[in-house]
Scaffold this motif. Structure first.
Motif, PDB file in Angstrom:
ATOM      1  N   ALA A 107       3.387  10.147   7.966  1.00 54.34           N
ATOM      2  CA  ALA A 107       4.452   9.416   8.281  1.00 54.34           C
ATOM      3  C   ALA A 107       4.877   9.449   9.602  1.00 54.34           C
ATOM      4  CB  ALA A 107       5.552   8.710   7.304  1.00 54.34           C
ATOM      5  N   MET A 108       5.492  10.846   9.956  1.00 50.54           N
ATOM      6  CA  MET A 108       6.180  11.423  11.082  1.00 50.54           C
ATOM      7  C   MET A 108       5.053  11.598  12.168  1.00 50.54           C
ATOM      8  SD  MET A 108       8.457  14.227   9.561  1.00 50.54           S
ATOM      9  CE  MET A 108       9.783  13.678   8.145  1.00 50.54           C
ATOM     10  N   GLY A 113       4.721   8.107  13.880  1.00 48.95           N
ATOM     11  CA  GLY A 113       5.957   7.580  14.334  1.00 48.95           C
ATOM     12  C   GLY A 113       6.614   6.542  13.400  1.00 48.95           C
ATOM     13  N   LEU A 114       7.934   6.837  13.325  1.00 48.86           N
ATOM     14  CA  LEU A 114       8.911   6.081  12.345  1.00 48.86           C
ATOM     15  C   LEU A 114       9.275   4.783  12.615  1.00 48.86           C
ATOM     16  CD1 LEU A 114      11.287   9.101  10.569  1.00 48.86           C
ATOM     17  CD2 LEU A 114       8.833   8.144  10.146  1.00 48.86           C
ATOM     18  N   PRO A 115       9.380   3.727  12.113  1.00 51.78           N
ATOM     19  CA  PRO A 115       9.773   2.494  12.485  1.00 51.78           C
ATOM     20  C   PRO A 115      11.288   2.461  12.920  1.00 51.78           C
ATOM     21  CG  PRO A 115       9.894   2.403  10.244  1.00 51.78           C
ATOM     22  CD  PRO A 115       9.197   3.929  10.531  1.00 51.78           C
ATOM     23  N   GLY A 116      11.743   1.415  13.086  1.00 53.11           N
ATOM     24  CA  GLY A 116      13.350   0.927  13.627  1.00 53.11           C
ATOM     25  C   GLY A 116      14.116   1.191  12.208  1.00 53.11           C
ATOM     26  N   ALA A 159      14.062   9.968  -0.852  1.00 53.72           N
ATOM     27  CA  ALA A 159      13.035  11.064  -1.377  1.00 53.72           C
ATOM     28  C   ALA A 159      13.123  12.197  -0.463  1.00 53.72           C
ATOM     29  CB  ALA A 159      12.127  10.609  -1.669  1.00 53.72           C
ATOM     30  N   LEU A 160      13.071  11.871   0.802  1.00 55.79           N
ATOM     31  CA  LEU A 160      13.038  13.143   1.702  1.00 55.79           C
ATOM     32  C   LEU A 160      14.253  14.033   1.760  1.00 55.79           C
ATOM     33  CD1 LEU A 160      11.377  14.328   3.872  1.00 55.79           C
ATOM     34  CD2 LEU A 160      12.583  12.902   5.696  1.00 55.79           C
ATOM     35  N   SER A 177       0.934  -1.264   0.031  1.00 59.52           N
ATOM     36  CA  SER A 177      -0.037   0.021   0.083  1.00 59.52           C
ATOM     37  C   SER A 177       0.972   1.216   0.076  1.00 59.52           C
ATOM     38  CB  SER A 177      -0.897   0.005   1.322  1.00 59.52           C
ATOM     39  OG  SER A 177      -0.210  -0.054   2.329  1.00 59.52           O
ATOM     40  N   PHE A 178       0.216   2.420  -0.381  1.00 56.96           N
ATOM     41  CA  PHE A 178       1.059   3.745  -0.604  1.00 56.96           C
ATOM     42  C   PHE A 178       1.493   4.130   0.724  1.00 56.96           C
ATOM     43  CE2 PHE A 178       0.509   8.212  -1.094  1.00 56.96           C
ATOM     44  CZ  PHE A 178       2.057   8.493  -1.870  1.00 56.96           C
ATOM     45  N   ASP A 179       0.858   4.238   1.932  1.00 58.01           N
ATOM     46  CA  ASP A 179       1.195   4.709   2.956  1.00 58.01           C
ATOM     47  C   ASP A 179       2.159   4.094   4.078  1.00 58.01           C
ATOM     48  OD1 ASP A 179       0.235   7.405   3.066  1.00 58.01           O
ATOM     49  OD2 ASP A 179      -1.681   7.032   3.666  1.00 58.01           O
ATOM     50  N   GLY A 180       2.482   2.411   3.691  1.00 57.53           N
ATOM     51  CA  GLY A 180       3.449   1.957   4.481  1.00 57.53           C
ATOM     52  C   GLY A 180       4.862   2.504   4.382  1.00 57.53           C
ATOM     53  N   TRP A 181       5.682   2.603   5.330  1.00 58.26           N
ATOM     54  CA  TRP A 181       7.059   2.963   5.726  1.00 58.26           C
ATOM     55  C   TRP A 181       7.867   1.620   5.372  1.00 58.26           C
ATOM     56  CZ3 TRP A 181       8.845   8.244   6.628  1.00 58.26           C
ATOM     57  CH2 TRP A 181      10.302   8.084   6.572  1.00 58.26           C
TER      58      TRP A 181
END
Length: 360
Positions: free
Chosen positions: A80-81, A84-87, A98-99, A41-45
């Motif tokens: 995403a921020m 909360g970001l993953p490990g 990209a960021l 999906s589009f929103d997963g990190w």
């Protein structure tokens, strides 16, 4: 003009198709921390979204910082921020590329703090193999002693990009080192193609798979590294020669339809769209920059024609192999299922954004 119209229309559909991707309940792969993995999906990190965002930010630049695309990118990172970001691992580093480009252009202070923290943790905490390579650890698996093609795209390009933008030569130097170490163990001296992986635990290249998407990461990386950072001439000369050696091997393996197969040198494996798009991007860009010859550019254009035919009416790219772990035999690669993904969308976006430049 007709060619340009077709490319523009295809790009618009691709962006819409990317945003519409949703996890359908299949391919459930729990992470080591117990959270569900989302590679679709589009929103997963994760790395598929990271590669997708890279395609979108390149299109944003090609379209002179299009406001709608800019809002789409900024909104993605804001959400995403807020969650909360993953490990940190190899694959969760991919969205940072990209960021880093978005921050380079906007200098948003919210993004700088995140980028700086992540880069510092890659430098200090990322597990290393002998020779200082970044071990290919991912969200759901520790790959002890392993080097993969994918790491250069997911991590090294970010270090180069952010290092250049933030005036941190230590990060650029580390990116160059990763390219050199990975080339030492993954570039196949017999063919010029690259193997998928190497392990120091047994010192071998697993199935010795000359896997298409892994090679496409390399083709794109070996060009984009020079866009993202200033590289010293000695390693730059070596890496350009590696690119030309790989391309010399790639050109005879293109199918009559314009594609490459998921195992490049195995006529029994299926044509694969994401790798074909990655090669199209690299071959056309290399020809445009004078690093590759006329034949490479023409092969890239044939590949673009192929990938355009794989875009469905809703803008979703077909013929894309699902995320591919390290195979211990070649049949493993032949059996990887087909599944629409963010990286499929984005590699085609990269290819068409480059094709657009060819029409100017």
């Amino acid at each position: 003009m007709e060619e340009r119209r077709i490319i523009e229309e295809s790009l618009s559909r691709l962006v819409s198709g990317f945003e519409s991707l949703r996890h359908d309940g299949g391919f459930v792969e729990p992470n080591l921390d117990g959270t569900p993995g989302d590679y679709i999906s589009f929103d997963g990190w994760e790395w598929p979204q990271g590669v997708g965002l890279y395609g979108l930010v390149q299109l944003w630049l090609a379209r002179d910082r299009d406001k709608d695309l800019g809002a789409m990118l900024t909104g993605w990172y804001d959400r995403a921020m807020a969650r909360g970001l993953p490990g940190m691992n190899v694959n969760t580093t991919a969205p940072m590329l990209a960021l880093s480009i978005l921050w380079r252009e906007t200098r948003d202070p919210r993004h700088e703090a995140v980028l700086d923290d992540w880069a510092n943790r890659v430098m200090s905490d990322a597990p290393r193999t002998p020779f200082g390579g970044i071990q290919h650890d991912v969200s759901d698996k520790v790959n002890s002693g392993e080097l993969w093609d994918d790491t250069l795209f997911m991590v090294a390009l970010f270090l180069a990009s952010y290092g250049q933008a933030a005036r941190r030569p230590d990060l650029v130097d580390e990116a160059v080192k990763q390219f050199l170490v990975h080339a030492q163990f993954l570039a196949d001296r017999e063919t010029g193609l690259w193997f998928h992986g190497w392990t120091f635990e047994g010192r071998h290249n697993f199935a010795r798979a000359r896997w298409a998407r892994g090679n496409a990461w390399i083709t794109a990386c070996l060009l984009d590294l020079f866009d993202l950072a200033t590289i010293p001439e000695a390693p730059a000369c070596f890496l350009r020669d590696l690119l030309r050696d790989q391309v010399k091997a790639l050109l005879p393996l293109q199918t009559d339809e314009g594609a490459w197969r998921t195992l490049l040198d195995d006529p029994g494996s299926y044509p694969e769209t994401s790798a074909t798009a990655g090669f199209a991007y690299g071959l056309m860009k290399g020809a445009r920059l004078g690093l590759l010859g006329y034949q490479a550019g023409q092969a890239g254009r044939r590949a673009v024609d192929y990938v355009i035919r794989q875009i469905g009416p809703e803008g979703v790219v077909g013929g894309v192999s699902y995320g591919t772990r390290m195979g211990h035999d070649l049949q493993f690669y032949r059996d990887i299922p087909i599944q629409p993904t963010g990286y499929g969308q984005s590699l085609v976006i990269l290819a068409l954004a480059e094709a657009l430049k060819q029409t100017e």
